[in-house]
Design an enzyme around this catalytic site. Structure first.
Site: not given
Ligand code: BDP
Length: 720
Positions: A307, A381, A409
């Site tokens: 990401e 996720d 989340e």
């Molecule tokens: C996702 C989230 C994000 C996190 C990412 C992570 O949306 O904000 O940075 O995972 O775990 O669940 O790195």
């Protein structure tokens, strides 16, 4: 009465009533006097004094906790004596260091105690309760265990309990930014006030450490995985050191997230290539600087090449190259590296669910001994429900660390009551079958399946500045459950819910059962009104608050909802069998067998693994579309039942906490219906089938649901 006297009385009254007001701050650490006289007398008879043989910061924490806790529970001071007394009491000490304990504890029991474990043993002839351990943390955990035993009204005069933690590194991950915003945080701002550290030590830091120690958590990563290299600047390290000083007497190690490009951003180097000697030296020097300030620093947590975060792949190196460089830097001090497997390529080459496995399995055996690979529970996720991550069992030569999300989340964020212990349990008890039946995920994590010594588990914290720590009062149960399962991943959720409810709310058997039932059913309820039958990632974009199954325009396809549900006129679901992405091939043969045929695939995972036609007949006798309608409706209805159950509890719960939960449930009812109607209306545009007439029909057209936007939903990171 003159005015002065009236004001005085008002003040007294105010102080009295605010002292009585329950705000949830005390969490499960409530040591109020036991009301039942018979019970109180029973404990009173067993515990007339405490003798702790030895002194050190952690031992002193344990003695203080014992004496304050017991004094509270028994309603009068329980003295800490300087030596053993000729009356019933508690004797605490370290095997080998305390002669008294070494003499009193039977040899075979002493040898069975492991690192951080403890023995609570009632010595019948001496009529003393012994608390023994081999290290100080063991004493600390034993002290809290004993207090909990009494808070839970359990007998103590027959205690013969050996309790060793099954996982070594039991760590919270705070996704807290240095500006005090919390990514995916729903309980206010970060509790770390970096601006005022290191001088100003908020009482919350101490209370936070206590709460964690009481459930066996022994580490905390105080910074976000989307890391900021500023944390490595000298002044910030001093701030971190001040926190570490607070945590130390509670047996908690501090860890930091390492932004991979720090040597460039902070060190002025031209590269962060892990094989570059200058880069390696930069990390070695930085690590030495950290250990000078924080001698028991735990190590680094790293999100790399994920990401948008920098990582070794920018230099054509792999995850092992990156992790090993940091591992070498911390190794001389006994530190570890927790390297995250939450990776998926910028190029979106294929099913996101497959990518971590593809990247990491070839690296099995290539990591240093002090590296843990931190793997989220599922391949996407933290969805309301996911199958287990295929990496579990697939990297036998590498210790894998579990990453759970405690903050919700994707599970209703700050307002929904969802007992997460059920998900944790479901995942930990899932069989990978990699070494035959019984190869549970818990065994991968506790190291027993492949004989690993270094083991770990992480939970993404749900803690913030909210007075009750977690915003939603029931979020406390998730923090608590994480700690208990980190200590023993084989515990069952009902036991945990029961414990927590007793410690937090009530001992009344009927009320207790009601709350446990609410907690135990709540996860399934949430799955029903959000993502039934294996649906996933259909939340609104960015903040993930509320439904957004129609989301189709994002900077990358695998952030959209349509990528995951693949609804069309024929049907719905992601074909992950050999006719589709074949993600199923990453699991063991027995596991595959269970899921590969839509006729035998368990319903909760059907649409995760299969694209199924709308009129597909399920074993329930209903078509897929009908089942979807009924399940969404059932979910929303069950939230109303939660509300009714809570209403019945009014006589048993103090007014303030009763109201908090009641108000949140009201939001949950509203939002569950919103989820139900938005999703059904949207999916109906593909199925073209009616919602069964006996079910309540959505009030609005699809467009209405699509037009709802919440630009200021909490927890979002500005970049998204
Ligand atoms: C996702 C989230 C994000 C996190 C990412 C992570 O949306 O904000 O940075 O995972 O775990 O669940 O790195």
């Amino acid at each position: 009465m003159d005015r002065k006297t009236i004001v005085y009385f008002i003040l007294i009254l105010f102080t009295w009533s605010s002292a009585k007001a329950e705000d949830g701050y005390r969490l499960w650490l409530r040591f109020d006097k036991i009301e039942n006289e018979v019970l109180k007398d029973y404990y009173q008879e067993q515990i007339q004094y405490i003798f702790v043989d030895g002194s050190s910061p952690i031992l002193n924490t344990a003695s203080n906790e014992l004496s304050t806790g017991l004094s509270g529970l028994l309603g009068h001071p329980i003295p800490l004596e300087q030596q053993p007394q000729n009356k019933a009491g508690i004797i605490v000490g370290l095997i080998g260091q305390s002669q008294l304990i070494t003499d009193l504890v039977p040899k075979e029991k002493a040898t069975a105690i492991q690192e951080e474990g403890f023995l609570l043993f009632y010595h019948p002839t001496n009529k003393q309760l012994l608390l023994a351990a081999k290290d100080e943390r063991g004493i600390l955990y034993g002290s809290f265990y004993l207090l909990r035993q009494i808070q839970n009204h359990q007998p103590i005069d027959d205690l013969n309990l050996l309790n060793n933690p099954k996982i070594k590194k039991r760590v919270l991950n705070h996704w807290d930014n240095l500006d005090r915003t919390v990514e995916r945080g729903y309980a206010g701002f970060s509790i770390w006030n970096w601006h005022e550290l290191p001088e100003f030590i908020d009482q919350r830091y101490i209370d936070y450490a206590r709460a964690n120690a009481s459930i066996g958590i022994n580490g905390t990563v105080v910074t976000n995985v989307n890391a900021n290299s500023l944390i490595f600047r000298a002044d910030y390290l001093e701030k971190a050191a001040a926190l570490a000083d607070v945590f130390r007497p509670y047996g908690i190690q501090l860890y930091l997230t390492a932004r991979f490009s720090s040597p460039i951003e902070l060190g002025g180097l031209e590269t962060a290539d892990p094989l570059d000697p200058q880069v390696q030296q930069w990390w070695k020097d930085k690590t030495a600087e950290i250990y000078r300030l924080i001698p028991d620093f735990g190590g680094f947590l790293v999100k790399a090449n994920s990401e948008g975060q920098p990582g070794p792949q920018e230099y054509n190196r792999n995850h092992a190259d990156g992790a090993n460089m940091l591992a070498d830097a911390v190794a001389p001090y006994g530190g570890i590296v927790m390297w995250r497997a939450f990776v998926y390529s910028e190029e979106e080459p294929e099913d996101r669910a497959k990518q971590a496995y593809n990247e990491f399995v070839p690296l099995d055996g290539k990591f240093r001994d002090n590296v843990l690979i931190q793997v989220k529970n599922g391949p996407i996720d933290f969805q309301p429900r996911e199958p287990i991550h295929p990496l579990f069992g697939a990297m036998p030569q590498t210790p894998l660390m579990m990453e759970f999300q405690i903050t919700k989340e994707y599970l209703g964020q700050g307002t929904h009551l969802v007992g997460l212990s059920s998900i944790y349990e479901e995942v930990l008890k899932t069989d990978t079958y990699v070494k035959g039946e019984g190869s549970l995920v818990a065994k991968v994590i506790d190291g027993s399946l492949d004989g690993h010594k270094l083991t770990g588990i992480a939970g993404v914290a749900n803690i913030g500045t909210a007075r009750n720590w977690t915003g939603n009062l029931f979020g406390q149960a998730d923090w608590y459950a994480f700690g208990r399962l980190a200590w023993d991943p084989y515990l069952d959720s009902k036991t945990i819910f029961r414990e927590w409810t007793r410690l937090t709310f009530t001992h009344d058997p009927e009320a207790l059962n009601t709350i446990v039932r609410m907690l135990a059913s709540s996860h399934e309820t949430c799955v029903r009104y959000m993502t039934p039958m294996g649906l996933h990632h259909i939340m609104a974009a960015g903040h993930h608050f509320g439904p957004g199954p129609w989301v189709s325009q994002m900077s990358r396809a695998d952030w959209t909802s349509v990528y995951y549900h693949k609804a069309d006129e024929k049907g719905i679901g992601f074909d992950r069998t050999s006719t589709g992405s074949d993600a199923l091939s990453q699991y063991s043969a027995t596991f595959r067998q269970q899921y590969s045929d839509p006729n035998t695939c368990p319903l909760p995972f059907l649409l995760w693994f299969h694209h199924v036609s709308w009129d597909y007949k399920l074993s329930s006798g209903r078509t897929l579309w009908e089942e979807m309608c009924y399940t969404y409706h059932q979910g929303a209805m069950e939230v109303e039942q939660l509300q009714e159950s809570w209403e019945q509890l009014r006589p048993f719960i103090d007014k303030a906490r009763f109201q908090q939960v009641k108000m949140h449930l009201k939001i949950q009812v509203k939002e569950a219906k919103w989820w139900r109607d938005a999703c059904l209306t949207y999916f109906q545009s593909f199925s073209k089938m009616p919602i069964p007439s006996e079910l309540e029909q959505p009030l609005h057209e699809l467009q209405y649901y699509q037009s709802i936007i919440y630009p200021y939903a909490p927890g979002i990171r500005p970049r998204w």
